[in-house]
Write a protein that holds these residues in place. Structure first.
Motif, PDB file in Angstrom:
ATOM      1  N   ARG A  52       0.808  -1.222   0.000  1.00  0.00           N
ATOM      2  CA  ARG A  52       0.000   0.000   0.000  1.00  0.00           C
ATOM      3  C   ARG A  52       0.841   1.271   0.000  1.00  0.00           C
ATOM      4  NH1 ARG A  52      -5.394  -1.289  -0.841  1.00  0.00           N
ATOM      5  NH2 ARG A  52      -6.067   0.497   0.403  1.00  0.00           N
ATOM      6  N   VAL A  53       2.146   1.119   0.152  1.00  0.00           N
ATOM      7  CA  VAL A  53       3.036   2.277   0.266  1.00  0.00           C
ATOM      8  C   VAL A  53       3.623   2.622  -1.093  1.00  0.00           C
ATOM      9  CG1 VAL A  53       5.093   3.205   1.390  1.00  0.00           C
ATOM     10  CG2 VAL A  53       3.588   1.633   2.643  1.00  0.00           C
ATOM     11  N   ARG A  54       3.590   3.896  -1.423  1.00  0.00           N
ATOM     12  CA  ARG A  54       4.128   4.357  -2.702  1.00  0.00           C
ATOM     13  C   ARG A  54       5.434   5.121  -2.477  1.00  0.00           C
ATOM     14  NH1 ARG A  54      -1.021   6.101  -2.530  1.00  0.00           N
ATOM     15  NH2 ARG A  54      -0.328   8.288  -2.421  1.00  0.00           N
ATOM     16  N   ASP A  55       6.292   5.091  -3.468  1.00  0.00           N
ATOM     17  CA  ASP A  55       7.540   5.856  -3.398  1.00  0.00           C
ATOM     18  C   ASP A  55       7.252   7.320  -3.085  1.00  0.00           C
ATOM     19  OD1 ASP A  55       9.503   3.952  -3.775  1.00  0.00           O
ATOM     20  OD2 ASP A  55       9.501   4.137  -5.951  1.00  0.00           O
ATOM     21  N   GLY A  56       8.057   7.881  -2.185  1.00  0.00           N
ATOM     22  CA  GLY A  56       7.946   9.283  -1.846  1.00  0.00           C
ATOM     23  C   GLY A  56       7.021   9.590  -0.688  1.00  0.00           C
ATOM     24  N   GLN A  57       6.344   8.580  -0.153  1.00  0.00           N
ATOM     25  CA  GLN A  57       5.417   8.837   0.941  1.00  0.00           C
ATOM     26  C   GLN A  57       6.140   9.032   2.271  1.00  0.00           C
ATOM     27  OE1 GLN A  57       2.345   5.629   0.710  1.00  0.00           O
ATOM     28  NE2 GLN A  57       0.947   7.346   0.350  1.00  0.00           N
ATOM     29  N   GLY A  78      12.840  -1.885  -1.200  1.00  0.00           N
ATOM     30  CA  GLY A  78      13.545  -0.672  -1.586  1.00  0.00           C
ATOM     31  C   GLY A  78      12.613   0.501  -1.827  1.00  0.00           C
ATOM     32  N   THR A  79      11.502   0.530  -1.086  1.00  0.00           N
ATOM     33  CA  THR A  79      10.539   1.619  -1.243  1.00  0.00           C
ATOM     34  C   THR A  79      11.128   2.920  -0.703  1.00  0.00           C
ATOM     35  OG1 THR A  79       8.789  -0.016  -0.850  1.00  0.00           O
ATOM     36  CG2 THR A  79       8.149   2.302  -0.816  1.00  0.00           C
ATOM     37  N   ARG A  80      11.016   3.969  -1.488  1.00  0.00           N
ATOM     38  CA  ARG A  80      11.583   5.264  -1.099  1.00  0.00           C
ATOM     39  C   ARG A  80      10.595   5.997  -0.191  1.00  0.00           C
ATOM     40  NH1 ARG A  80      11.132  10.053  -3.600  1.00  0.00           N
ATOM     41  NH2 ARG A  80      10.242   9.051  -5.450  1.00  0.00           N
ATOM     42  N   ILE A  81      10.942   6.108   1.099  1.00  0.00           N
ATOM     43  CA  ILE A  81      10.031   6.677   2.086  1.00  0.00           C
ATOM     44  C   ILE A  81      10.794   7.533   3.090  1.00  0.00           C
ATOM     45  CG2 ILE A  81       8.301   4.833   2.011  1.00  0.00           C
ATOM     46  CD1 ILE A  81       9.719   3.728   4.607  1.00  0.00           C
ATOM     47  N   THR A  82      10.024   8.354   3.809  1.00  0.00           N
ATOM     48  CA  THR A  82      10.487   8.968   5.046  1.00  0.00           C
ATOM     49  C   THR A  82       9.654   8.363   6.159  1.00  0.00           C
ATOM     50  OG1 THR A  82      11.126  11.055   4.009  1.00  0.00           O
ATOM     51  CG2 THR A  82      10.690  11.101   6.372  1.00  0.00           C
ATOM     52  N   ALA A 132       0.610   8.591   5.860  1.00  0.00           N
ATOM     53  CA  ALA A 132      -0.052   7.415   6.436  1.00  0.00           C
ATOM     54  C   ALA A 132       0.665   6.944   7.695  1.00  0.00           C
ATOM     55  CB  ALA A 132      -0.106   6.279   5.417  1.00  0.00           C
ATOM     56  N   CYS A 133      -0.090   6.303   8.573  1.00  0.00           N
ATOM     57  CA  CYS A 133       0.518   5.613   9.714  1.00  0.00           C
ATOM     58  C   CYS A 133       0.181   4.135   9.622  1.00  0.00           C
ATOM     59  CB  CYS A 133       0.049   6.194  11.047  1.00  0.00           C
ATOM     60  SG  CYS A 133      -1.717   6.020  11.392  1.00  0.00           S
ATOM     61  N   PHE A 134       1.124   3.315  10.084  1.00  0.00           N
ATOM     62  CA  PHE A 134       0.954   1.862  10.123  1.00  0.00           C
ATOM     63  C   PHE A 134       1.193   1.425  11.562  1.00  0.00           C
ATOM     64  CE2 PHE A 134       1.560   2.744   5.718  1.00  0.00           C
ATOM     65  CZ  PHE A 134       0.839   1.776   5.044  1.00  0.00           C
ATOM     66  N   LEU A 135       0.136   0.919  12.195  1.00  0.00           N
ATOM     67  CA  LEU A 135       0.169   0.626  13.624  1.00  0.00           C
ATOM     68  C   LEU A 135      -0.216  -0.824  13.907  1.00  0.00           C
ATOM     69  CD1 LEU A 135      -1.865   3.761  14.815  1.00  0.00           C
ATOM     70  CD2 LEU A 135       0.602   3.617  14.378  1.00  0.00           C
ATOM     71  N   GLY A 136       0.397  -1.383  14.928  1.00  0.00           N
ATOM     72  CA  GLY A 136      -0.043  -2.662  15.464  1.00  0.00           C
ATOM     73  C   GLY A 136      -0.934  -2.401  16.666  1.00  0.00           C
ATOM     74  N   ALA A 137      -1.418  -3.460  17.292  1.00  0.00           N
ATOM     75  CA  ALA A 137      -2.245  -3.315  18.494  1.00  0.00           C
ATOM     76  C   ALA A 137      -2.361  -4.655  19.197  1.00  0.00           C
ATOM     77  CB  ALA A 137      -3.628  -2.779  18.157  1.00  0.00           C
TER      78      ALA A 137
END
Length: 216
Positions: A52-57, A78-82, A132-137
């Motif tokens: 679901r993650v795109r380069d630059g996100q 190798g997804t380009r992210i911050t 976006a945020c990606f969280l566990g629980a």
């Protein structure tokens, strides 16, 4: 012996000097124990989430065994992210990728979870707005998402507030359960990434609130 191995793989035993004893109901395992359990299931969730993650996100990623797998999937792709994280492990994993810029929060260090928590952590997170945020629980039922680790709920709530899109990575073993601290209402989940489609009251609540469900 085989039964003991099976129980340990399911997280139903706790180690002690001289052997193992049954785990008390509701006991929360520390990160070192959780990261070696249900690796296959967590890996599928992580791959699904990474897709679901795109380069630059820009992302916020919280601490936990499932989000560690998510970080591995991103690094491998190798997804380009911050990525902004309160997890030492997530930061170390993403740090192996040349395509990831990693920002760690300050805060009080929680050794059992290799995570940073507290007012400084949340104040730092509020300086950023991310895609976006990606969280566990620890748990999910028809009343919402809840957490067993003290201090984690505040961090997750802040990450939710600062994110345009919201993703929770929660495997089906945590369905129908609840812990002490409320993290989010059902309507705040956004997208649930899981391994088995929810049923009964949880399924109804998710449908009523329009929560997207992603399965492998």
């Amino acid at each position: 012996m085989n039964a003991c191995i099976h129980l340990n793989s399911e997280g139903l035993l706790q180690k002690s000097h001289g052997g193992a004893s049954p785990r008390a109901p509701g006991t929360h395992q520390v990160l070192d124990e959780r990261q070696f359990e249900r690796v296959g299931e967590r890996g599928k969730l992580a791959q699904n989430a990474a897709g679901r993650v795109r380069d630059g996100q820009s992302l916020m990623i919280d601490a936990g065994s499932t989000t560690m797998e998510f970080a591995r999937a991103l690094a491998h792709a190798g997804t380009r992210i911050t990525a902004i994280t309160n997890s030492l492990q997530v930061a170390m994993i993403l740090g192996t990728s040349r395509d990831a810029r990693v920002i760690m929060t300050p805060g009080h260090y929680l050794n059992a979870e290799a995570a940073l928590i507290g007012t400084e952590t949340c104040a730092f997170l509020r300086r950023y707005h991310v895609d976006a945020c990606f969280l566990g629980a620890s748990a999910l039922n028809d009343a919402g998402v809840s957490e067993a680790v003290e201090g984690f709920a505040d961090v997750k709530q802040t990450m939710l507030e600062q994110s345009v899109q919201r993703y929770f990575l929660i495997d089906a073993r945590k369905f129908g359960t609840a812990h002490l601290t409320k993290v989010a209402e059902i309507c705040d989940i956004g997208t649930l990434i899981t391994d088995v489609r929810p049923t009964d009251a949880l399924a109804k609540a998710l449908e009523q609130q329009g929560v997207e469900i992603l399965l492998p």
